[in-house]
Design an enzyme around this catalytic site. Structure first.
Site, PDB file in Angstrom:
ATOM      1  CB  SER A  66      60.053 -34.143  33.848  1.00  0.00           C
ATOM      2  OG  SER A  66      61.044 -33.603  32.995  1.00  0.00           O
TER       3      SER A  66
ATOM      4  CE1 TYR B 137      57.539 -37.079  29.979  1.00  0.00           C
ATOM      5  CE2 TYR B 137      59.086 -35.245  29.935  1.00  0.00           C
ATOM      6  CZ  TYR B 137      58.659 -36.437  30.495  1.00  0.00           C
ATOM      7  OH  TYR B 137      59.336 -36.981  31.552  1.00  0.00           O
TER       8      TYR B 137
END
Length: 250
Positions: free
Chosen positions: A141, A154
């Site tokens: 990501s 995350y």
């Protein structure tokens, strides 16, 4: 189109979103695809149906990638169906947002078990099956390099995943195994819609700060995955490739 003709690919977390798009694009390029899922059998079966109706070959296999026995089952089913393995895409992941006050031992371990331990365990089992080399693609990501507020856990898992990519690219020296990370930017998926991101002020901000002027789609990521899985990228390994329409941080 046959960039992946007769290749066998396992795509984790492929019942929806980016994983589903990758599975479909791989199949369209000639790969035999194992559509892994953890809970959504209906979604995985729909992906398999879409592939087979388009003339491709796919099966759905349920497995929690954070558990060794289930990963072993995933690959045993792969070998039973197709006899070999050439490509692994580590896409399965969870991405809840949380203020630091809400971080707990349980939340930390849940994210790291799925997002970091999961890829490590799947890679460990996959390399045992690569007969003459193989390809591994980790779906990371953009927050791995430009973390967002409320996403400390995350973001940390994706930074760890990128570190794994680079480390293993060196460990695989001489083994003809290529491994790369894709770092998506803002991508509209079932998950972002469920989380209320689609149509929100956050999405508007993402679009405003994206030079190419739009939110991403799963197909945008799948096309890059095909490139990395094929011989078109035969001299690329250990790379972290951002696919975000030019977006770098908010």
């Amino acid at each position: 189109m046959s960039k992946l003709k007769n290749k066998v690919a396992v795509v984790t977390g492929a019942s929806k979103g980016i994983g589903a798009a990758i599975a479909k694009y791989f199949a369209a390029e000639g790969a035999k695809v194992v559509v892994n899922y953890a809970s959504s059998k209906m979604g995985a079966d729909a992906v398999v149906q879409a592939i087979t109706e388009n003339g491709g070959s796919a099966i759905a296999v349920k497995a929690d990638v954070s558990k060794t026995t289930e990963i072993q089952f995933l690959f045993s089913e792969t070998i039973a169906a197709y006899g070999s393995l050439d490509i692994l895409v580590n896409n399965a992941g969870i991405y809840p947002a949380a203020f630091i006050e809400d971080v707990t031992e349980d939340s930390f371990h849940k994210l790291f078990d799925v997002n970091v331990l999961g890829p490590l365990l799947t890679i460990r089992e996959a390399v045992k099956l690569f007969a003459a080399g193989g390809v591994i693609i980790n779906i990371s990501s953009g927050v791995s390099t430009t973390p967002l507020a409320m996403m400390s856990e995350y973001s940390a898992t994706k930074a760890a995943l990128d570190a794994i990519t680079v480390s293993l690219s060196k460990e695989f020296t001489g083994k003809n195994i290529r491994i790369n990370s894709i770092l998506p930017g803002g991508v509209e998926t079932e998950g972002t819609r469920t989380a209320g991101i689609t149509g929100s002020d956050l999405e508007k901000t993402i679009i405003e700060k994206t030079p190419l002027g739009r939110i991403g789609h799963p197909d945008d990521i799948a096309k890059v995955a095909v490139f990395l899985a094929s011989e078109d990228s035969g001299w690329i390994t250990g790379e972290k490739i951002t696919v975000a329409g030019g977006l770098y941080g908010l």
